[in-house]
Design a protein around this motif. Sequence first.
Motif, PDB file in Angstrom:
ATOM      1  N   GLY A   1      24.695  36.196   8.273  1.00 21.58           N
ATOM      2  CA  GLY A   1      25.838  36.063   8.755  1.00 21.58           C
ATOM      3  C   GLY A   1      26.589  34.721   9.165  1.00 21.58           C
ATOM      4  N   ASN A   2      27.599  34.895   9.989  1.00 16.73           N
ATOM      5  CA  ASN A   2      28.215  33.736  10.322  1.00 16.73           C
ATOM      6  C   ASN A   2      27.768  33.162  11.893  1.00 16.73           C
ATOM      7  N   THR A   3      26.565  33.735  12.222  1.00 16.27           N
ATOM      8  CA  THR A   3      26.249  33.247  13.661  1.00 16.27           C
ATOM      9  C   THR A   3      24.610  33.209  13.492  1.00 16.27           C
ATOM     10  N   PHE A   4      24.305  31.945  14.134  1.00 17.40           N
ATOM     11  CA  PHE A   4      22.743  31.553  14.104  1.00 17.40           C
ATOM     12  C   PHE A   4      22.086  32.903  14.663  1.00 17.40           C
ATOM     13  N   SER A   5      20.900  32.972  14.148  1.00 16.52           N
ATOM     14  CA  SER A   5      20.139  34.256  14.745  1.00 16.52           C
ATOM     15  C   SER A   5      18.614  33.999  14.435  1.00 16.52           C
ATOM     16  N   ILE A   6      17.819  34.850  14.930  1.00 20.05           N
ATOM     17  CA  ILE A   6      16.277  34.719  14.519  1.00 20.05           C
ATOM     18  C   ILE A   6      15.986  34.755  13.094  1.00 20.05           C
ATOM     19  N   VAL A   7      16.953  35.312  12.261  1.00 25.39           N
ATOM     20  CA  VAL A   7      16.644  35.238  10.927  1.00 25.39           C
ATOM     21  C   VAL A   7      16.318  33.625  10.447  1.00 25.39           C
ATOM     22  N   ASP A   8      17.437  32.808  10.980  1.00 23.12           N
ATOM     23  CA  ASP A   8      17.337  31.480  10.644  1.00 23.12           C
ATOM     24  C   ASP A   8      16.111  30.834  11.093  1.00 23.12           C
ATOM     25  N   ILE A   9      15.759  31.141  12.276  1.00 27.16           N
ATOM     26  CA  ILE A   9      14.382  30.844  12.869  1.00 27.16           C
ATOM     27  C   ILE A   9      13.350  31.053  11.653  1.00 27.16           C
TER      28      ILE A   9
END
Length: 215
Positions: free
Chosen positions: A163-171
């Motif tokens: 989405g448009n917010t950094f999250s654990i998925v980016d990690i």
Amino acid sequence: MALKLIGTPKSSCTLKVLLTLAEKGISDYRFIDIDLMKGEQKLPGYLAKQPFGVVPILEDGDISLYESRAICRYLAKKYENLGTALIPDLSDLKTMGHFEQWASVEMANFDALARPLQWEVIFKPLAGEPKNEQLIHSLVDTLAQKLDVYDKAILAEQKYMAGNTFSIVDIFYMPLMSYLFRMGFGDMITDRPNVKAWWESEKPTAPPQQQSTSA
């Protein structure tokens, strides 16, 4: 009682957990560095905790967890009021569905290709095994096709992987994305403008200093 993390910084799965701890600002943990090349993850004491013989393991009091994504989710929830918010409010069904969709996209379309590529290029030579060049070529071609989809259909519409917010998925992406550069395939990121913009927007916090011992 302080957390205990068993793994190795050479492991992308261990790195996911270390990055999650860093984003949460958690430094009060003990890190047990085990030697995969010596097979320490296959010893009976380790297999009693992780029957598949892979890293990492997190121990938190009487709780013992394995599988890096499960560990990261656990830490993100346990320390939800500290550091970077890494998971959205999953009480909303639509939010939960989209979040789990994007987490599944990483497993099916990135990790499933980048991990065997890492094994062929990095770890097989360390183990004294020959590379399978045909498999490497196939993995690179397929991963490039997947990254085209990320570039044109996903990151063209949103800033981050979930989405448009950094999250654990980016990690979840970050360790193996970094390994692409180490393997000589960094152009798979830099040649795709939206993937490149996502990567360059990532400023992972360095894992904090912690007590580290060998197994």
